[in-house]
Design a protein around this motif. Structure first.
Motif, PDB file in Angstrom:
ATOM      1  N   GLU A  52      49.937 -59.285  73.658  1.00  0.00           N
ATOM      2  CA  GLU A  52      48.537 -58.878  74.327  1.00  0.00           C
ATOM      3  C   GLU A  52      47.336 -58.608  73.119  1.00  0.00           C
ATOM      4  N   LYS A  56      55.622 -58.141  73.887  1.00  0.00           N
ATOM      5  CA  LYS A  56      54.594 -58.060  74.788  1.00  0.00           C
ATOM      6  C   LYS A  56      53.334 -57.377  73.961  1.00  0.00           C
ATOM      7  N   PHE A  57      53.574 -56.337  73.246  1.00  0.00           N
ATOM      8  CA  PHE A  57      52.290 -55.755  72.435  1.00  0.00           C
ATOM      9  C   PHE A  57      51.658 -56.860  71.610  1.00  0.00           C
ATOM     10  N   ARG A  73      51.576 -51.029  79.837  1.00  0.00           N
ATOM     11  CA  ARG A  73      51.173 -52.402  79.483  1.00  0.00           C
ATOM     12  C   ARG A  73      52.100 -53.106  78.537  1.00  0.00           C
ATOM     13  N   THR A  74      52.507 -52.338  77.680  1.00  0.00           N
ATOM     14  CA  THR A  74      53.579 -53.048  76.938  1.00  0.00           C
ATOM     15  C   THR A  74      55.158 -52.658  76.833  1.00  0.00           C
TER      16      THR A  74
END
Length: 551
Positions: free
Chosen positions: A543, A539-540, A498-499
């Motif tokens: 999110e 990105k982390f 995801r990240t």
């Protein structure tokens, strides 16, 4: 504004008076010529002549009448085409522009502002620091001494405040007493003045100042600076610590919350040609390989990552696990070759001192040697010449550290060294962020810029040493377990897909789990230690956003 309105009112009264006067004189002269016109016609003629329209339907026949027409025309040109526009610009348009400018570049921060970071310059360091502050939602402001500098920064999207850097009132207006940190990275003299001035306003706010020399650092300390950044010294120490040396043991490059991060060369060891799963390092000694360097590129490790002869392993673990790794591989890749340092300035000398503290030999190339250089290890000459590099033993050394202040020269030297020694570990400093990628393409394995190093040091002071700079664009950082992931296992969280970030440790229920297994459950109040690129970190944070600080 009231003064401007009063000026405009006086001009309007003068204009009306002139129009009325000229209209009366128009009737007098027309009577003298034997013609009669209405009062409305008199006003009509006066306005058409003063505004230079001059339709020509009403004209004087006498010389006195024509002379009067010229006077009205000249008065109109001066008054309506010069004086009125100038007055409008001076008293209305210019103040409006000034108000707009002051709105974009204020002279103070709101009274409720607190826990903010103040900076006295927007330069290589702060241009890297500001995005880090924004990612972690720290409010900030850059002080600009001139309006032109402030407007330039505003156009770049920087939050700026105008004020003289040597005026205590400036720091009162930016609420320095409630600030989290003040950073000054200008010249040594100006940094001293800023620090001393800030101390007149607040004795509590932490002040971080850059210094070019030991003497300047001492003066800044006397002025009241809490933390002094010797950037040249820091750069040399960082580059010196990243030299792998002449063995296969793991060299610690940093620590984050008690977790050690180290690098080790795989060259000449039984690890070459195997995948990480086949090596069994995690199963046998508990150490975690979080990533590998291949020709200057960082790759997040996976069980199928293949170890090559040029692979550098990035390890994370406890002191005991690092020692166990070293006991296993310390007999391999032993060499007595020195490290080659190119450039004998302040950074190069700092690198040499760091290498000596690690027990490593070195040779240093310098065109104009400084008095402090060891003549027994010095090669005088131009490093851009192949003969000089060969005299310094480039073909035999395992590592070269390029320390000149010119990025163009560093790029040239990286290409040349890579051509002469394909298996060489090349470490280079960089002055401008935009040249980092170019140096990597030129053949450098590791590139560190002043901006990233200084910004990382300042940010660690702000957050208590929580961010570890592994290389340009690669960080290890902590984060609380996001509520969305609480109760899930690491595998179920799918954090890496995801990240792009990898979990290297988990803290929960009062204990730390190094290299947690995929089935490890994430506790609601736990803490993660992650590693990833800047893009992965961003990105982390997008999110799983952090709580905002007070603005």
């Amino acid at each position: 504004m009231r003064q401007n309105l009063a000026v405009l009112l006086r001009l309007l009264v003068l204009l009306i008076t002139l129009v009325c006067l000229y209209s009366v004189l128009f009737h007098v002269l027309m009577e003298w010529e034997g013609r009669r016109h209405s009062w409305l016609t008199g006003f009509y003629w006066t306005l058409t002549v003063m505004t230079t329209l001059g339709f020509g339907d009403i004209t004087f026949h006498s010389d006195w009448g024509r002379f009067f027409s010229m006077v009205v025309l000249v008065t109109g040109v001066f008054f309506m085409l010069i004086l009125l526009p100038f007055t409008f610009i001076e008293f209305f348009y210019a103040p409006w522009i000034k108000a707009q400018t002051e709105a974009r570049t204020p002279r103070e921060l709101p009274p409720a502002t607190r826990d903010h970071v103040l900076m006295t310059r927007h330069g290589p360091i702060t241009s890297v620091l500001i995005p880090m502050l924004e990612k972690y939602r720290y409010p900030y402001a850059v002080l600009a001494p001139t309006m032109s500098e402030a407007l330039e920064l505003y156009e770049k999207g920087v939050r700026v405040v105008v004020g003289d850097l040597d005026d205590p009132e400036t720091y009162r207006r930016v609420r320095v007493e409630a600030a989290k940190l003040l950073v000054t990275t200008r010249s040594d003299v100006l940094n001293t003045n800023v620090t001393f001035t800030v101390r007149e306003v607040s004795s509590q706010v932490p002040v971080v100042a850059s210094a070019a020399s030991e003497a300047a650092a001492g003066v800044l300390s006397l002025a009241g600076a809490n933390h002094i950044l010797r950037l040249d010294e820091m750069m040399g120490q960082y580059l010196g610590r990243r030299v792998l040396g002449n063995d296969a043991v793991a060299h610690v490059i940093g620590e984050i919350d008690g977790l050690l991060v180290a690098e080790a060369s795989a060259a000449g060891t039984p690890l070459v040609g195997k995948t990480l799963r086949e090596c069994g390092l995690r199963e046998n000694i508990g150490i975690n390989v979080v990533g590998v360097w291949e020709r200057g590129g960082f790759v997040v490790a996976s069980p199928v990552t293949l170890i090559g002869p040029n692979t550098i392993l990035v390890l994370a673990g406890t002191r005991e696990q690092i020692n166990a790794y070293n006991e296993l591989l310390c007999i391999y890749h032993v060499s007595e070759a020195p490290v080659l340092i190119i450039g004998g300035g302040r950074v190069g000398q700092s690198v040499s001192r760091t290498l000596v503290s690690r027990g490593l030999d070195y040779r240093i190339i310098e065109m104009t040697p400084a008095p402090g250089l060891d003549r027994n290890k010095l090669i005088v000459g131009d490093a851009s010449e192949i003969e000089v590099l060969e005299k310094a033993g480039l073909r035999e050394v395992g590592s070269a550290v390029i320390t000149t202040h010119d990025d163009d020269v560093n790029i040239y030297l990286a290409i040349l060294c890579r051509r002469l020694q394909p298996g060489l570990q090349i470490i280079s400093r960089c002055s401008l962020e935009r040249n980092v990628a170019t140096l990597h393409r030129a053949g450098a394995n590791l590139v560190v810029s002043y901006g990233a190093m200084g910004a990382n040091a300042i940010f660690n002071l702000l957050r208590g040493g929580e961010i570890l700079l592994l290389a340009e664009g690669i960080n290890a950082f902590p984060a609380p377990v996001p509520p969305l992931l609480a109760g899930l296992s690491i595998a179920e969280s799918a954090l890496r897909p995801r990240t792009g970030c990898t979990i290297i440790a988990v803290e929960q229920e009062g204990r730390r789990i190094i290299s947690p297994p995929p089935d490890c459950r994430l506790a609601p109040n736990g803490k993660l230690i992650l590693i990833g690129t800047l893009e992965a970190e961003e990105k982390f944070l997008r999110e799983f956003p952090l709580e905002a600080r007070t603005v």
